[in-house]
Write a protein that holds these residues in place. Structure first.
Motif, PDB file in Angstrom:
ATOM      1  N   THR A   6     -11.825  42.332 -72.717  1.00  0.00           N
ATOM      2  CA  THR A   6     -11.554  41.079 -72.005  1.00  0.00           C
ATOM      3  C   THR A   6     -12.087  39.902 -72.812  1.00  0.00           C
ATOM      4  O   THR A   6     -12.999  40.052 -73.641  1.00  0.00           O
ATOM      5  CB  THR A   6     -12.265  41.045 -70.637  1.00  0.00           C
ATOM      6  OG1 THR A   6     -13.677  41.096 -70.876  1.00  0.00           O
ATOM      7  CG2 THR A   6     -11.851  42.206 -69.753  1.00  0.00           C
ATOM      8  N   ARG A   7     -11.524  38.754 -72.531  1.00  0.00           N
ATOM      9  CA  ARG A   7     -11.938  37.534 -73.200  1.00  0.00           C
ATOM     10  C   ARG A   7     -13.417  37.255 -72.901  1.00  0.00           C
ATOM     11  O   ARG A   7     -14.203  36.905 -73.784  1.00  0.00           O
ATOM     12  CB  ARG A   7     -11.056  36.400 -72.696  1.00  0.00           C
ATOM     13  CG  ARG A   7     -11.242  35.127 -73.431  1.00  0.00           C
ATOM     14  CD  ARG A   7     -10.186  34.103 -73.070  1.00  0.00           C
ATOM     15  NE  ARG A   7     -10.519  32.868 -73.750  1.00  0.00           N
ATOM     16  CZ  ARG A   7     -11.414  32.000 -73.321  1.00  0.00           C
ATOM     17  NH1 ARG A   7     -12.045  32.213 -72.176  1.00  0.00           N
ATOM     18  NH2 ARG A   7     -11.701  30.918 -74.018  1.00  0.00           N
ATOM     19  N   THR A  36      -7.993  34.998 -77.935  1.00  0.00           N
ATOM     20  CA  THR A  36      -6.898  35.592 -77.147  1.00  0.00           C
ATOM     21  C   THR A  36      -6.915  37.099 -77.287  1.00  0.00           C
ATOM     22  O   THR A  36      -7.244  37.653 -78.337  1.00  0.00           O
ATOM     23  CB  THR A  36      -5.519  35.057 -77.594  1.00  0.00           C
ATOM     24  OG1 THR A  36      -5.420  35.240 -78.997  1.00  0.00           O
ATOM     25  CG2 THR A  36      -5.331  33.603 -77.243  1.00  0.00           C
ATOM     26  N   ARG A  38      -4.580  40.500 -76.461  1.00  0.00           N
ATOM     27  CA  ARG A  38      -3.311  41.106 -76.006  1.00  0.00           C
ATOM     28  C   ARG A  38      -3.441  42.601 -76.213  1.00  0.00           C
ATOM     29  O   ARG A  38      -3.367  43.073 -77.348  1.00  0.00           O
ATOM     30  CB  ARG A  38      -2.135  40.585 -76.831  1.00  0.00           C
ATOM     31  CG  ARG A  38      -1.733  39.163 -76.472  1.00  0.00           C
ATOM     32  CD  ARG A  38      -0.518  38.701 -77.268  1.00  0.00           C
ATOM     33  NE  ARG A  38      -0.639  37.282 -77.564  1.00  0.00           N
ATOM     34  CZ  ARG A  38      -1.166  36.785 -78.679  1.00  0.00           C
ATOM     35  NH1 ARG A  38      -1.619  37.582 -79.624  1.00  0.00           N
ATOM     36  NH2 ARG A  38      -1.260  35.480 -78.855  1.00  0.00           N
ATOM     37  N   GLY A  39      -3.693  43.299 -75.146  1.00  0.00           N
ATOM     38  CA  GLY A  39      -3.931  44.741 -75.258  1.00  0.00           C
ATOM     39  C   GLY A  39      -5.150  44.968 -76.130  1.00  0.00           C
ATOM     40  O   GLY A  39      -6.215  44.400 -75.871  1.00  0.00           O
ATOM     41  N   ARG A  41      -5.400  43.983 -79.187  1.00  0.00           N
ATOM     42  CA  ARG A  41      -5.401  43.020 -80.288  1.00  0.00           C
ATOM     43  C   ARG A  41      -6.194  41.761 -79.898  1.00  0.00           C
ATOM     44  O   ARG A  41      -5.934  41.140 -78.878  1.00  0.00           O
ATOM     45  CB  ARG A  41      -3.955  42.638 -80.616  1.00  0.00           C
ATOM     46  CG  ARG A  41      -3.888  41.689 -81.778  1.00  0.00           C
ATOM     47  CD  ARG A  41      -2.497  41.131 -82.007  1.00  0.00           C
ATOM     48  NE  ARG A  41      -2.673  39.932 -82.827  1.00  0.00           N
ATOM     49  CZ  ARG A  41      -2.678  39.974 -84.162  1.00  0.00           C
ATOM     50  NH1 ARG A  41      -2.487  41.097 -84.800  1.00  0.00           N
ATOM     51  NH2 ARG A  41      -2.892  38.854 -84.841  1.00  0.00           N
TER      52      ARG A  41
END
Ligand SMILES: Nc1ncnc2c1ncn2[C@@H]1O[C@H](COP(=O)(O)OP(=O)(O)OP(=O)(O)O)[C@@H](O)[C@H]1O
Ligand SMILES: [Mg+2]
Length: 362
Positions: A6-7, A36, A38-39, A41
């Motif tokens: 998570t961020r 950011t 994403r999955g 990444r």
């Protein structure tokens, strides 16, 4: 499987990453831009204080080191670009605050010690570099101010070639071997002569003290130019809590010249904390026998005359000169050598002889 990162989780670990020069969290410094996820990444944008930041690779390494082990992180991409002027200005204001008291004035937290001598070439700079490293090795935070504007030698002795950088109008010391340094050598092309006159000299020293982000070190060691004069006067004005350590060699003639440095200290109303005798004796590397090369005992005589402790006797040792030329002081290059041991003892004697300012509760 704990799922995707998570961020928030990433920001939490980035909070523990410190900028190598500013010694503050990169999150608090505003150096972390977009993050950011994403999955698996993760993309992190790092905002550098200056575009060509010499510590870029180190920052990247520190970020990678804390982010890649997080559960679910598969690829990490770090982009680095430079802060805008406004961001830099905000960072700089955050560092110093509106009216932060100077650590170098009465009541400040830094112990300031000027290393002086009556004549040149007695080993002030070598001793200053080694004492700085020895104190840092004992866990103290240490600044080293090269006040020898015309004949600076600290960058070479400490093996630093990179230039100092500024954040907004605040100059960052250059850090190596755990010591924060400032020298005119970080600001000029190598070998270009420095041809400033008296007032400029005072201005340069003033900038080094008031416009450098020293960050309240435990100790500030000041490597003085040979002789007495302008720089000592400036030092007394700018760093009124300093004491002097006087370096001499054993010869009686040298001791007489060193006495002038003590006279200068008393003229500017600063105390002498002690004397260090350099090039005192030679220890044969094969037999360990000790030879008093120069007779005189100048260090002990001067200390007795001034009523201050003899803080150390440092042997004459080729490794001291070699280490200085190679850019790694002898206390680190050959920590077991007689000179390194004597220098470390001298550092301990300084800690004992110069009281740390009573810290006002924060
Ligand atoms: N204990 C020692 N053993 C061997 N060489 C030494 C020792 N101390 C200093 N030196 C060497 O002596 C030379 C002069 O030392 P250094 O530059 O430290 O003196 P200085 O007092 O700072 O000189 P200046 O007055 O020019 O600033 C250097 O080459 C240094 O490596
Ligand atoms: Mg010197």
């Amino acid at each position: 499987m704990s799922g995707a990162p998570t961020r928030e989780g990433i920001l939490a670990v980035l909070r523990d990453v410190h900028d190598p020069e500013l010694h503050r969290s990169i999150v608090d410094l505003g150096m972390v831009g977009d993050v950011t996820v994403r999955g698996g990444r993760v993309d992190i944008a790092i905002r550098l204080t200056i575009a060509g930041c010499p510590l870029k690779a180190e920052i990247q390494r520190r970020v990678t080191e804390v982010v890649t082990p997080l559960a679910g992180v598969e690829t990490l991409s770090i982009t680095m670009d430079a802060m805008t002027d406004e961001e830099r200005h905000r960072l700089r204001s955050g560092l110093t605050g509106p009216d932060r008291p100077s650590p170098f004035q009465e009541g400040g937290r830094t112990t300031v010690i000027g290393i002086a001598s009556g004549k040149g070439g007695v080993g002030k700079s070598s001793i200053t570099a080694n004492l700085a490293m020895a104190l840092a090795g004992r866990g103290a935070t240490v600044g080293l101010l090269d006040a020898d504007v015309y004949g600076y030698s600290i960058p070479r002795m400490m093996g630093v070639t990179r230039p100092a950088v500024a954040v907004d109008d605040l100059m960052m010391p250059v850090e190596a071997h755990g010591v924060r340094m400032m020298s005119i050598g970080f600001l000029t092309e190598e070998d270009s002569p420095v041809i400033w006159r008296g007032p400029m000299l005072h201005k340069a020293l003033t900038s080094f003290i008031t416009e450098v982000w020293w960050d309240d070190p435990d100790y500030l060691l000041v490597d003085l130019p040979p002789g007495t004069g302008d720089v000592a006067l400036s030092l007394a004005n700018l760093l009124p809590t300093s004491s002097f350590v006087i370096v001499t060699t054993p010869q009686l003639a040298a001791q007489r010249v060193a006495r002038r440095a003590a006279a200068m200290a008393s003229r500017v109303n600063l105390p002498v904390a002690g004397v260090i005798e350099n090039m005192s004796y030679f220890v044969a590397p094969d037999t360990g026998a000790r030879y008093e090369v120069f007779s005189g005992g100048g260090g002990a005589l001067l200390a007795a005359e001034l009523g201050v402790p003899l803080l150390g006797r440092i042997p004459l040792e080729p490794a001291v000169a070699e280490a200085g030329d190679r850019g790694l002081p002898v206390v680190a290059a050959h920590p077991g050598s007689p000179a390194a041991l004597a220098l470390m003892e001298a550092a301990d004697a300084i800690v004992a002889a110069v009281p740390r300012p009573a810290l006002s509760p924060s």
